[in-house]
Scaffold this active site. Structure first.
Site, mmCIF file in Angstrom:
data_model
loop_
_atom_site.group_PDB
_atom_site.id
_atom_site.type_symbol
_atom_site.label_atom_id
_atom_site.label_comp_id
_atom_site.label_asym_id
_atom_site.label_seq_id
_atom_site.Cartn_x
_atom_site.Cartn_y
_atom_site.Cartn_z
ATOM 1 N N CYS A 9 65.556 65.543 64.114
ATOM 2 C CA CYS A 9 64.298 65.789 64.804
ATOM 3 C C CYS A 9 64.106 67.299 64.769
ATOM 4 O O CYS A 9 64.741 68.012 65.545
ATOM 5 C CB CYS A 9 64.324 65.280 66.240
ATOM 6 S SG CYS A 9 62.843 65.751 67.164
ATOM 7 N N CYS B 270 62.202 68.603 68.222
ATOM 8 C CA CYS B 270 62.814 68.582 69.565
ATOM 9 C C CYS B 270 64.183 67.926 69.450
ATOM 10 O O CYS B 270 65.047 68.491 68.776
ATOM 11 C CB CYS B 270 61.912 67.954 70.626
ATOM 12 S SG CYS B 270 61.257 66.312 70.302
ATOM 13 N N SER B 271 64.391 66.786 70.090
ATOM 14 C CA SER B 271 65.738 66.204 70.063
ATOM 15 C C SER B 271 65.675 64.692 70.029
ATOM 16 O O SER B 271 66.556 64.027 70.554
ATOM 17 C CB SER B 271 66.517 66.669 71.295
ATOM 18 O OG SER B 271 65.861 66.229 72.470
ATOM 19 N N CYS B 272 64.622 64.138 69.416
ATOM 20 C CA CYS B 272 64.447 62.687 69.379
ATOM 21 C C CYS B 272 65.666 62.017 68.744
ATOM 22 O O CYS B 272 66.116 62.417 67.673
ATOM 23 C CB CYS B 272 63.189 62.334 68.594
ATOM 24 S SG CYS B 272 61.699 62.979 69.371
#
Lengths: 219, 214
Positions: free
Chosen positions: B115, B118-120
Site C-alpha cells: 500500500c 498508507c498501510s492497507c
C-alpha cells in the site's frame, strides 16, 4: 494531495529492515493507540477517508519520521479537535475541561467482537453501467488536487489495461471532504513497469492499482 | 506497564523530549484519559481490541485459507472468483477484510502486495501489519524495485520470473496464495498451514518446505 504519504517510487528512504519474530506491538502505548483510534472511529463522526486524509496532512518531516501508530495518534488528535470532541487545552493538560460533541455511539467492551467482525463495507450500488470493459486500454488522468485522492502520483497520465471491474465503491476523493459517498465503478488497472518507470525499469514487472472510474479516460 | 513510569505533569518527566517513544507514551495517555473522563471511550473496549489482535486474528487465519486452497480445488476456484465469500466461509470476516481478493503465485509469476499511500493490509486474514509494511522504505520501493526489496527478505527469484505488484489503493485487500511446496503430498491441512508464513501471503516470502518448518 501530493503529500508525504504518496511514497511509490521515492528513493533514499533506506532498507526495509524486516524484523525477525516481530511482536505485534513494540510498546504499551501502541496498544492503547490502536484501541483509542478504533474506539473513536466508532463515534461515527468521520469516515475512513477523512481519517486517511488527516494522516496525509501531517507535516512531511513529521510523517516521514513517525511510526504508524504515531501517525494515527497525531491524526486522531486533529479529528477529535475538528469535530469538537476535545480541545487542545484538554490534550495539553491531560484532563477533561468541558463537555464536547456527543458521539453517535460509544464503543463498549461487549460490542467489540461484533463491531470488528462487521467492519465497514464500502461497496455501494450505482445506477450507471461501467464505462470501461475488461481488456480495454485506458489512460489515467493527470491531476494534482490539494485534497484527498487515491490515485498515486506514479500512476498518473499512464496507459494501462483494465484487468477487472471490481464493483462500485464509495469515492474517497469526495467522501474524505464531506461531499458524500458518490459511489463509482472501481477497476483494477495494470501497467507495464516500463510505462511507469521508463528506461531501466524491471522488464518482468507489472504494477496494478485499483482506480475509480473518474480517474480514467478512454484512449 | 511502561506507561505508568511517567506522570501527566510535563515537569516531572526525566526523559528527553526528542525521544518519540516517551513523547508518544505521554500523548496517548493524555488522549485516553481525556476521552475516558468524557465517557467517550471504554478502556475495557481497548483491552478487548488489543486482545483480539494479539490472540484471535492473525496470520494463522490466512494460512488456513491457503492450506484449504492447496487441498481443495473447488475452494481454490471459489477463492479465485469470490475471495470475500470463500474466506468468510472459514469464519474470517470484518474490519480491513470486508472486500478480499486472492492472487495466486504460479511457476512463472510472483505476486507482491503493498500500500504505497498508507498501510492497507488484510487484517481479517493476516492480523495487524508488521512495522516494515507501513514504513516508507517498503512503501516507496516495492513498486519500483521489487527484486531489491525481496532480496532484503532473502528471496531471490529467477531472472525470468514475472513480478506483479498489487498497490492496495482502494478498499480491496489482497491475499497472496503462495505455491504449494514440493514434498507435501502426505500433509493434512493443519500441517500445510504450518508452512504458510505471513510473508508468503504478502509476497515477501515463499511457503516453507517441510524440512525448513521443523
Amino acid at each position: 494531495m501530493n503529500g508525504p504519504h504518496d511514497l511509490g517510487g521515492s528513493h533514499g528512504l533506506g532498507p526495509v529492515a524486516p524484523e525477525t519474530n516481530e511482536p505485534y506491538f513494540h510498546a504499551e502505548w501502541e496498544k492503547r493507540a490502536l484501541g483509542v483510534t478504533l474506539s473513536c472511529g466508532a463515534f461515527g463522526a468521520w469516515t475512513i477517508d477523512e481519517s486517511r486524509h488527516a494522516r496525509e496532512c501531517l507535516p512531511p518531516a513529521t510523517y516521514l519520521s513517525a511510526s504508524y501508530y504515531e501517525i494515527w495518534t497525531r491524526a486522531l488528535e486533529t479529528l477529535l479537535k475538528r469535530h469538537g470532541f476535545v480541545t487542545q487545552a484538554e490534550l495539553d493538560g491531560g484532563h477533561m475541561l468541558e463537555k464536547g460533541t456527543e458521539p453517535k455511539r460509544v464503543l463498549k467492551a461487549d460490542m467489540v467482537p461484533a463491531v470488528l467482525a462487521k467492519g465497514g463495507p464500502c461497496d455501494r450500488p450505482v445506477d450507471a453501467r461501467p464505462r470501461f470493459v475488461v481488456g480495454e486500454q485506458v489512460r489515467t488522468k493527470n491531476f494534482n488536487p490539494t485534497t484527498h485522492t487515491r490515485l498515486p502520483r506514479y500512476a498518473r497520465a499512464k496507459v494501462g489495461t483494465i484487468e477487472a471491474v471490481q464493483g462500485s465503491f464509495v469515492f474517497p476523493d469526495d467522501n474524505a471532504h464531506g461531499r458524500g459517498e458518490s459511489a463509482q465503478w472501481l477497476y483494477t488497472v495494470v501497467f507495464d513497469g516500463g510505462e511507469i518507470w521508463g528506461k531501466g525499469a524491471d522488464p518482468t514487472l507489472t504494477v496494478s492499482i485499483d482506480a475509480w472510474e473518474s480517474y480514467l479516460e478512454h484512449l | 506497564m511502561s506507561e505508568h513510569h511517567h506522570g501527566h505533569d510535563h515537569h516531572d518527566h526525566d526523559h528527553h523530549h526528542d525521544n518519540h517513544f516517551t513523547d508518544m507514551e505521554a500523548r496517548v495517555k493524555a488522549l485516553e484519559t481525556v476521552l475516558t473522563e468524557k465517557g467517550l471511550i471504554d478502556p475495557a473496549a481497548i483491552d478487548a481490541i488489543v486482545e483480539t489482535y494479539e490472540t484471535k486474528i492473525g496470520p494463522r487465519n490466512g494460512a488456513r485459507v491457503v492450506a484449504k486452497a492447496w487441498t481443495d480445488a473447488e475452494f481454490a476456484d471459489w477463492l479465485k472468483r469470490d475471495a470475500t465469500a470463500a474466506i468468510a466461509s472459514l469464519g474470517y470476516t470484518g474490519r480491513q477484510g470486508e472486500h478480499m481478493c486472492a492472487v495466486f503465485n504460479t511457476a512463472d509469476t510472483h505476486n507482491l502486495v503493498v500500500c504505497t499511500l498508507c498501510s492497507c493490509y488484510p487484517w481479517s486474514v493476516l492480523g495487524l501489519p508488521p512495522v516494515w509494511y507501513k514504513a516508507p522504505p517498503y512503501r516507496s520501493r516495492a513498486v519500483i524495485d521489487p527484486r531489491g526489496v525481496l532480496a532484503e527478505f532473502g528471496l531471490r527469484l529467477a531472472a525470468e520470473t514475472r513480478i506483479r505488484v498489487w498497490d492496495s489503493t482502494a478498499e480491496l485487500r489482497y491475499l497472496v496464495v503462495p505455491e504449494r511446496p514440493a514434498g507435501t503430498d502426505d500433509l493434512d491441512e493443519e500441517e500445510l498451514a504450518d508452512l504458510v508464513t505471513r510473508d508468503s501471503m504478502i509476497g515477501t516470502g515463499l511457503a516453507l518446505s517441510p524440512e525448513a518448518s521443523r
